[in-house]
Design a protein around this motif. Structure first.
Motif, short mmCIF file in Angstrom:
data_model
loop_
_atom_site.label_atom_id
_atom_site.label_comp_id
_atom_site.label_asym_id
_atom_site.label_seq_id
_atom_site.Cartn_x
_atom_site.Cartn_y
_atom_site.Cartn_z
N ALA A 1 -2.26 -2.05 5.36
CA ALA A 1 -1.00 -2.15 4.62
C ALA A 1 -0.21 -3.33 5.17
O ALA A 1 -0.22 -3.59 6.38
CB ALA A 1 -0.19 -0.87 4.75
N ASN B 1 0.86 -1.19 0.00
CA ASN B 1 0.00 0.00 0.00
C ASN B 1 0.89 1.23 0.00
O ASN B 1 1.44 1.62 1.04
CB ASN B 1 -0.91 0.00 1.23
N GLY C 1 -8.55 1.12 6.12
CA GLY C 1 -7.77 0.34 5.16
C GLY C 1 -6.68 -0.45 5.86
O GLY C 1 -6.68 -0.58 7.09
#
Length: 709
Positions: A643, A613, A641
């Motif tokens: 990563a 990401n 989100g």
């Protein structure tokens, strides 16, 4: 002749006989005055000769650099009442002659005497406005076989103790009155028994006077040595005779050594048959040691050996040239004296005709009270000396053996002519190289010698030499050709492949040069260099860091094909498993900006960091060491989100860490919902939920407000 006349003659000789200016064949470099004489050495061919025979006298003339001075006039003078000089044209010339040096700096004459006694020959050359000189004394005898002998001793301080340094040194502390010495002669017959009633006549190797006489021994009127009470005395019941010697201080300007000589006729036949010589020093000197050797030290009956006496001072240096050394032997015969040159005096010993019961003769050398001896073995058997020797086969070289006894000539054969031969060069491979020696003539020292050549790189072995004389007798000698075993040190080395490094091996023994081979085709492990030329040399191997575990073998081969090996063990220590902490972390993206830190452990650094990401990149993409960190920043108001961060070490191992971002929307809450208070006062409310920052307003600012007071 008065002193003025002597000075005039010396000055005249300087102008007449000065050596010619630097053109004379010297090996000195330019600017060292190559043609100017600085050193004179008188070198008799031998010190003892029969009457009516000649002794060759050579004068060596050297410059200050030790090189020969050629074409230089040398004045030879016989300082003694006996003997006649014979010039280089073989013409008798009386007591004085001038001869020029040849290309190697030698001027040569002869001295011959019909009378028994001592003859002193002086050689001198002009040096600028001075003179350099040397002298040696020789003896003419009626016989060179075993005969009576005598010892001379000195006492200059009248303490009854002879041969102290103060006894043989005159003018100590520059005292001109220290100029007398009592000389004692002890006389022995040929059976070694002291002899009484023998008349001893003393003299010196410089002109001298006797009593009140005005005539010197060389018939001149000026001389600086005197025997004030006469120069003859009769031995007492102890076989001893005494005379007094007095030396004028002027002698210190002429010579540094004065030799006192003595003769006696024990047999009463009118011929001197015992002699002695003693050195007095006109400068401070202390004799420290005398060492005697014989070459060869094993001889056949009637054969000869050279006896050498090395005389040293207490400083360690050699005794002054012209120091007298007396020699006697208990069987056979030996020349009774010799004078030193560079500290060494040599005499000739002749073995008796029959082997003595002890099998040896002892030769004793004496100098001013110091004495030492050497035993010479007398053997009629065939002897090879030494019986065994050792030589390095790696370097090769030459060794020599001495043959004695038996019946000359001799034939020598080698058991392996290719390993040990008769050669004029350093190998045994030429057509003229052989395994046979024919020995018929002695060398310059009277030794029958054969020299063996061993080529370099000869393998270890024993070679036998068989010596055969003309009567068919044989004797063997061996030569051990030794080659040290080929080895490499250290034989095994272990190194950590993770860190890597340099390893050094050293080769010893065998026969160089050596070639080094490796069992691994990877050039990384090649030896440097791949060939070494000498024992004790090294080769190196470099192991890179992070090398995996393996074993490397190095084979070393020498010039004869012998081999040995060395082992290099490369180990690889297993590191801890690759890990990252924390393995996962959650951050509220709706909150203010936040930074999280990850720490990497284990594996094999350095580490590379990748993410899936790009919105949340790592602060660095490479970490160089275990325990290193990287950071990730989550901006304020980030959407939900995630990563993933993948860490890969040098070996390719990987581990992952995750970052989860949430977007929290909790309801806005004020706690407490209400409060009661008595004015004036302060109250506090807590705000949570919603999305910061917050704006707070009061419905009655005059009664409840945001104030610092």
């Amino acid at each position: 002749m008065n002193k003025k006349a002597i000075i005039a003659i010396l000055i005249l000789s300087i102008f007449l006989f000065n050596c010619g200016g630097g053109s004379g064949g010297s090996s000195s470099p330019a600017g060292e005055k190559p043609g100017v004489p600085e050193i004179v050495q008188v070198l008799p061919s031998h010190y003892i000769a029969l009457t009516n025979s000649a002794i060759i006298i050579r004068a060596k003339i050297l410059n200050g650099n030790g090189g020969p001075v050629r074409d230089c006039p040398v004045t030879f003078t016989n300082l003694s009442p006996i003997g006649t000089l014979i010039n280089d044209k073989d013409v008798p010339v009386g007591n004085k002659t001038v001869v020029k040096t040849n290309n190697i700096g030698l001027a040569t004459i002869k001295v011959k005497s019909t009378t028994i006694g001592f003859a002193t020959i002086m050689a001198e050359v002009a040096k600028g406005v001075g003179i350099v000189r040397d002298k040696k004394t020789v003896y003419f005898s009626s016989s060179l076989t075993s005969q009576p002998f005598m010892y001379l001793d000195a006492d200059s301080d009248s303490d009854g103790t002879y041969n102290e340094p103060s006894d043989y040194t005159l003018f100590e502390s520059n005292n001109a009155s220290d100029n007398q010495v009592l000389m004692r002669a002890t006389v022995f017959n040929k059976f070694g028994q002291r002899t009484s009633g023998a008349t001893v006549k003393f003299s010196s190797d410089f002109p001298y006077k006797v009593g009140s006489s005005t005539v010197c021994s060389d018939q001149s009127s000026t001389c600086y040595v005197t025997f004030p009470n006469g120069n003859t005395a009769t031995t007492d019941s102890e076989g001893q005779a005494y005379v007094l010697v007095q030396v004028d201080p002027v002698m210190r300007n002429l010579i540094t050594i004065l030799n006192i000589t003595a003769l006696t006729d024990i047999n009463g036949d009118g011929f001197a048959d015992a002699s002695g010589i003693y050195s007095l020093y006109l400068l401070p000197i202390t004799l420290n040691s005398i060492t005697v050797t014989a070459s060869p030290d094993i001889v056949a009956p009637d054969a000869e050996s050279t006896i050498s006496a090395a005389v040293k001072l207490n400083t360690g240096g050699p005794a002054p040239d012209g120091t007298a050394v007396s020699f006697v032997s208990d069987c056979g015969s030996v020349e009774p004296f010799a004078l030193t040159t560079t500290g060494l005096a040599k005499s000739k010993f002749t073995a008796p005709s029959a082997v003595p019961s002890s099998g040896k003769c002892r030769v004793t050398a004496t100098v001013d009270g110091l004495n030492s001896f050497v035993d010479v073995t007398i053997s009629s058997d065939l002897v090879v000396i030494p019986e065994s020797q050792v030589i390095s086969g790696a370097s090769g070289g030459t060794v020599s053996y001495v043959i004695s006894g038996g019946v000359k000539p001799y034939i020598v054969t080698s058991s392996n002519r290719f390993a040990a031969c008769n050669s004029s060069d350093a190998d045994c491979s030429d057509a003229e190289d052989s395994g046979t020696w024919n020995i018929s003539t002695p060398d310059g020292s009277g030794n029958y010698i054969f020299t063996v050549t061993v080529p370099a790189s000869t393998p270890s072995q024993n070679v036998t030499f068989t010596v055969s004389d003309s009567a068919g007798k044989t004797k063997t000698a061996t030569l051990n050709i030794s080659v040290a075993a080929l080895t490499v040190q250290p034989g095994t080395v272990t190194i950590d492949g993770t860190a890597g490094g340099e390893v050094t091996f050293t080769i010893y023994g065998g026969v160089p040069p050596y070639n080094i081979f490796v069992n691994n085709a990877d050039p990384v492990y090649s030896p440097t260099p791949a060939q070494v030329t000498s024992s004790g040399s090294t080769f190196k191997v470099t192991v890179p860091a992070n090398t995996t575990a393996k074993t490397i073998i190095y084979t070393v081969m020498d010039n004869n094909g012998a081999t040995t090996t060395a082992t290099l063990n490369i180990t690889a220590v297993t590191p801890p498993a690759l890990a990252v902490l924390p393995g996962s972390i959650t951050v509220n993206g709706a909150a203010p900006a936040d930074t999280v830190t990850y720490t990497i452990f284990g594996g094999t650094p350095p580490y590379n960091i990748f993410t899936n990401n790009p919105l949340y990149p790592p602060s660095v993409t490479t970490v160089n060491a275990s325990g290193g960190t990287f950071n990730v920043t989550v901006p304020a108001g980030s959407s939900a989100g995630s990563a993933t961060y993948t860490i890969r070490d040098t070996t390719g191992a990987t581990v992952a860490a995750t970052l989860t971002i949430t977007a929290s929307t909790d309801p806005l809450v004020i706690i407490p919902g209400s409060q009661s208070v008595v004015a004036p006062n302060k109250v506090t409310f807590s705000v949570s939920g919603g999305t910061s920052p917050y704006v707070i307003t009061s419905s009655d600012p005059s009664s409840a407000c945001n104030s610092t007071d």
